[in-house]
Design a protein around this motif. Structure first.
Motif, PDB file in Angstrom:
ATOM      1  N   TYR A   1       0.848  -1.232  -0.092  1.00 11.72           N
ATOM      2  CA  TYR A   1       0.080  -0.113   0.014  1.00 11.72           C
ATOM      3  C   TYR A   1       0.968   1.179  -0.068  1.00 11.72           C
ATOM      4  O   TYR A   1       0.631   2.269  -0.649  1.00 11.72           O
TER       5      TYR A   1
ATOM      6  N   PHE B   1      -6.065   3.557  -7.641  1.00 20.38           N
ATOM      7  CA  PHE B   1      -5.843   4.286  -6.487  1.00 20.38           C
ATOM      8  C   PHE B   1      -6.197   5.797  -6.845  1.00 20.38           C
ATOM      9  O   PHE B   1      -5.896   6.232  -8.041  1.00 20.38           O
ATOM     10  N   SER B   2      -6.351   6.461  -5.837  1.00 17.85           N
ATOM     11  CA  SER B   2      -6.791   7.967  -6.007  1.00 17.85           C
ATOM     12  C   SER B   2      -6.255   8.826  -4.736  1.00 17.85           C
ATOM     13  O   SER B   2      -6.599   8.135  -3.826  1.00 17.85           O
TER      14      SER B   2
ATOM     15  N   ASP C   1      -7.522   6.831  -1.578  1.00 15.57           N
ATOM     16  CA  ASP C   1      -8.463   5.562  -1.689  1.00 15.57           C
ATOM     17  C   ASP C   1      -7.704   4.585  -2.393  1.00 15.57           C
ATOM     18  O   ASP C   1      -7.315   4.806  -3.382  1.00 15.57           O
ATOM     19  N   TYR C   2      -7.588   3.416  -1.829  1.00 20.22           N
ATOM     20  CA  TYR C   2      -7.073   2.386  -2.376  1.00 20.22           C
ATOM     21  C   TYR C   2      -8.440   1.301  -2.963  1.00 20.22           C
ATOM     22  O   TYR C   2      -9.122   0.902  -2.489  1.00 20.22           O
ATOM     23  N   LEU C   3      -8.238   1.143  -4.390  1.00 23.14           N
ATOM     24  CA  LEU C   3      -9.634   0.531  -4.821  1.00 23.14           C
ATOM     25  C   LEU C   3      -9.527  -0.726  -5.273  1.00 23.14           C
ATOM     26  O   LEU C   3     -10.470  -1.592  -5.475  1.00 23.14           O
TER      27      LEU C   3
ATOM     28  N   GLN D   1      -4.086   9.936  -9.593  1.00 25.46           N
ATOM     29  CA  GLN D   1      -4.606   8.721  -9.982  1.00 25.46           C
ATOM     30  C   GLN D   1      -3.691   7.934 -10.401  1.00 25.46           C
ATOM     31  O   GLN D   1      -2.827   8.068 -11.342  1.00 25.46           O
TER      32      GLN D   1
ATOM     33  N   GLU E   1      -4.791  12.253   1.318  1.00 24.20           N
ATOM     34  CA  GLU E   1      -6.254  11.603   1.597  1.00 24.20           C
ATOM     35  C   GLU E   1      -6.263  10.713   0.498  1.00 24.20           C
ATOM     36  O   GLU E   1      -6.031  10.900  -0.973  1.00 24.20           O
TER      37      GLU E   1
END
Length: 142
Positions: A31, A111-112, A72-74, A102, A70
């Protein structure tokens, strides 16, 4: 108050290949490495504008530091995946830049992140205004 507000600059694209060293025991990108990919893309974006960060520190006494992330792991990326890191400057304040980043594999968003970096006086370690010459370079992409 930001000098440029809610204005998206043209994005830059930085390609990255996933190496074995980027993966964890499960075979997916660890991550924290997504943040490393984003850091490299921001650095290369500045380099493409002719901005040498070592020269900024040596000649102008300023450095950029991450102030806020900030993320976000998508979806996970895997060994040998060809990724693209898309980087946009979305806001510029007196002493900060905010990036939208992104990471994609093909069309798939993995990922964003929203990343705010601060311009810091390297002698006093306090926020300082982004120099006018640098602001002009960054705004020229608008």
């Amino acid at each position: 108050m930001p000098l440029i507000h809610n204005t998206s600059f043209d994005p830059s694209v930085w390609p990255v290949r996933v190496y074995y060293e980027d993966t964890d025991a499960g075979g997916v990108v660890y991550y924290a490495n997504y943040l490393r990919f984003c850091e490299r893309a921001r650095t290369e974006r500045l380099r493409a504008l002719g901005i040498d960060q070592r020269a900024l520190a040596a000649e102008h006494g300023i450095v950029f530091v991450v102030r806020r992330v900030e993320a976000d792991y998508l979806r996970g990326a895997e060994l040998d995946d060809a990724l693209q890191v898309i980087t946009r400057v979305i806001d510029m304040g007196a002493a900060s830049l905010k990036f939208d980043q992104q990471i994609l594999r093909g069309e798939a968003l993995l990922f964003s992140a929203s990343v705010t970096i601060a311009c810091v006086d390297s002698r006093r370690w306090r926020a300082t205004r982004i120099p006018e010459f640098l602001r002009t370079l960054l705004e020229s992409e608008a």
